[in-house]
Design a protein around this motif. Structure first.
Motif, mmCIF file in Angstrom:
data_model
loop_
_atom_site.group_PDB
_atom_site.id
_atom_site.type_symbol
_atom_site.label_atom_id
_atom_site.label_comp_id
_atom_site.label_asym_id
_atom_site.label_seq_id
_atom_site.Cartn_x
_atom_site.Cartn_y
_atom_site.Cartn_z
ATOM 1 N N TRP A 485 -30.365 7.346 52.237
ATOM 2 C CA TRP A 485 -30.922 8.685 52.451
ATOM 3 C C TRP A 485 -30.988 9.459 51.136
ATOM 4 O O TRP A 485 -31.994 10.097 50.839
ATOM 5 N N LEU A 486 -29.931 9.396 50.339
ATOM 6 C CA LEU A 486 -29.906 10.138 49.077
ATOM 7 C C LEU A 486 -31.056 9.720 48.168
ATOM 8 O O LEU A 486 -31.653 10.546 47.484
ATOM 9 N N ARG A 487 -31.379 8.420 48.172
ATOM 10 C CA ARG A 487 -32.461 7.936 47.317
ATOM 11 C C ARG A 487 -33.840 8.261 47.888
ATOM 12 O O ARG A 487 -34.828 8.276 47.150
ATOM 13 N N SER A 488 -33.920 8.513 49.185
ATOM 14 C CA SER A 488 -35.210 8.770 49.817
ATOM 15 C C SER A 488 -35.659 10.215 49.692
ATOM 16 O O SER A 488 -36.827 10.517 49.898
ATOM 17 N N VAL A 489 -34.736 11.124 49.355
ATOM 18 C CA VAL A 489 -35.085 12.543 49.270
ATOM 19 C C VAL A 489 -35.820 12.800 47.959
ATOM 20 O O VAL A 489 -35.259 12.579 46.887
ATOM 21 N N PRO A 490 -37.078 13.245 48.005
ATOM 22 C CA PRO A 490 -37.818 13.475 46.741
ATOM 23 C C PRO A 490 -37.215 14.642 45.978
ATOM 24 O O PRO A 490 -36.656 15.581 46.557
#
Length: 494
Positions: A485-490
């Motif tokens: 999730w952390l990596r998916s947040v632009p």
């Protein structure tokens, strides 16, 4: 995807040239033939596979070897073989066999079962044991084969396979490992561009200081860069999405002419509750709702005039006031005591202030509640400040957050009057959602502290904004440290 020879990297050219001389090659063999490191070969193979210039096939083989018990059996003999050996030496009963030390007690069952299966012994009256012809068993054939070296199961003879199957049933005799082999071959498309590759001049893979200083750069042809080649995913270090929102809100406040203030997390009951006209017997001040610093009290951090005026307001409004209760230390339940202390000490004629900080509530953790979270708060004071000004500030604040649909409902808060609840429309949920509380500080709050002008205030949980922004249903997801999730947040929210 381009398969033009001019777009190939020198690593890819080297691999295709090496494959041109052989039908198939392993990754290790290909690296050696092309003069590449294992990592370079692996990378080049992936590029060429993506461009359909080579094919990669994988196969697995199962290699068997002797485990600890198997190695002992290969050296000293299987239990049944040692049993037969003891009987031939005159130990004609099991008691005598055990007494000789040639067999352990825990090996008796396996020894007897194996010897009977191979028809190596016969039991007579009184438990006597007599030996018969003892030819080599399949298990012994498999032991002898594996004692020399590990072997692929498919390379064993039928008798060795039968013995191996029996040995596998004995714990600790056989160890099995899977070995994967990769075979790489060139495709027709790869062979079609080989003549072009072989006719090309040698190219430099990178521009080095030596090429520049020596002047060789004038005659060197550098390799082209294939911008279509796949690149590895890079997850660089970055700030938490919640920190990004905090920074965004700070910029909005500053853009609206506000100044940031901050204060301690540990507050006295006086500033956290009493100065905000919260009665000392209010349920919010119970242990069930507030974190108190166990056994700790302090002198009230206020002037004698401020303490006298606040206590007088409590006695007139609520009928009593206890200085010991006011001196208890708490983890602040909101950031308003920081704001109030600043206004009481500075007594500004007009000001715009904001604070963002951690607050604590003794609540049960759930999908919408945390015991520790961030509160954002803004206040504005001026001689003629009104509720209409407060609503305008709120709308402008939300607009800069990208929230256009806002409305206000009348509500009740202990230390503001009038009080409103802001509602914002969430397009994803297709419904109105409560966000910030707002109002004008009551005279019971401002007058005892010498604050003359109206004070407009609003605030609420910052995590609620984050949930709306990121489309989360559970506030705990913000702190779960789930990397996907952390990596998916632009970085920039549109």
């Amino acid at each position: 995807m381009s398969s033009d020879a001019t777009a190939l990297h020198p690593i890819e050219r080297s691999i295709l040239k090496a494959l041109a001389q052989r039908e198939q090659a392993s990754l290790e063999g290909l690296a050696g033939a092309a003069g590449l490191s294992a990592d370079q070969a692996r990378r080049g193979v992936e590029w060429l596979k993506f461009k359909c210039l080579i094919t990669v096939s994988e196969s697995s083989t199962f290699v068997v070897s002797l485990d600890a018990e198997g190695k002992d059996a290969a050296q000293f003999g299987l239990p049944e073989r040692r049993l037969v050996r003891a009987v031939r030496e005159g130990k004609d009963t099991m008691a005598k066999v055990l007494a000789s030390g040639m067999l352990r007690t825990d090996e008796v069952n396996a020894a007897v079962a194996g010897a009977r299966r191979n028809q190596w012994i016969k039991f007579g009256d009184g438990g006597t044991i007599t030996p018969t012809q003892a030819s080599q068993s399949p298990e012994e054939l498999a032991l002898a084969r594996l004692a020399r070296a590990s072997a692929d199961e498919s390379h064993l003879t039928d008798q060795e396979k039968a013995g191996l199957a029996l040995l596998k049933k004995r714990p600790g005799y056989i160890a099995t490992s899977e070995q994967k082999k990769t075979r790489i071959s060139i495709t027709d498309a790869g062979r079609a561009i080989l003549p072009t590759i072989e006719a090309e001049k040698a190219q430099e893979r990178r521009l080095s200081p030596d090429i520049i200083t020596s002047g060789r750069w004038k005659n060197v042809e550098l390799s082209t860069l294939d911008v279509e080649a796949p690149a590895p995913a890079v997850f660089a270090g970055r700030r938490h999405p919640l920190v990004d929102i905090i920074e965004e809100i700070k910029e909005i406040f500053v853009g609206l002419g506000f100044s940031e203030i901050d204060g301690p997390i540990v507050q006295s009951g006086f500033w956290n509750f009493d100065a905000l006209f919260t009665p000392q017997d209010h349920p919010a001040r119970e242990m069930q709702d507030t974190f108190y610093i166990s056994g700790q009290r302090q002198a009230i951090p206020a002037s004698k005039e401020q303490i006298a005026r606040v206590s007088a307001v409590h006695k007139g409004g609520w009928g009593g006031w206890d200085s010991k209760e006011a001196g208890r230390l708490v983890l602040r339940t909101h950031t308003t005591p920081v704001t109030l202390q600043h206004l009481a000490s500075q007594s500004p004629e007009s000001a715009r202030l904001f604070s963002i900080g951690r607050v604590f509530r003794n609540e049960k953790v759930s999908y919408k509640h945390l015991v520790e979270f961030h509160q954002v708060e803004g206040v504005a004071t001026a001689p003629r400040a009104s509720l209409r000004d407060l609503m305008g500030l709120q709308k402008e604040f939300y607009a800069r957050m990208g929230i256009k649909k806002v409305k206000f409902w009348p509500t009740f808060f202990p230390y503001t009057e009038p009080s409103l609840q802001s509602m914002v429309y969430n397009d994803k949920l297709e419904k109105w959602v409560e966000l910030f509380g707002m109002g004008i500080f009551r005279p019971e709050v401002t007058k005892p502290l010498g604050i003359k002008n109206p004070v407009l205030a609003w605030g609420g949980g910052l995590e609620r904004i984050a949930m709306l922004r990121f489309g989360l249903d559970d506030v705990r997801d913000l702190y779960g440290n789930k990397l996907s999730w952390l990596r998916s947040v632009p970085r920039c929210q549109l």
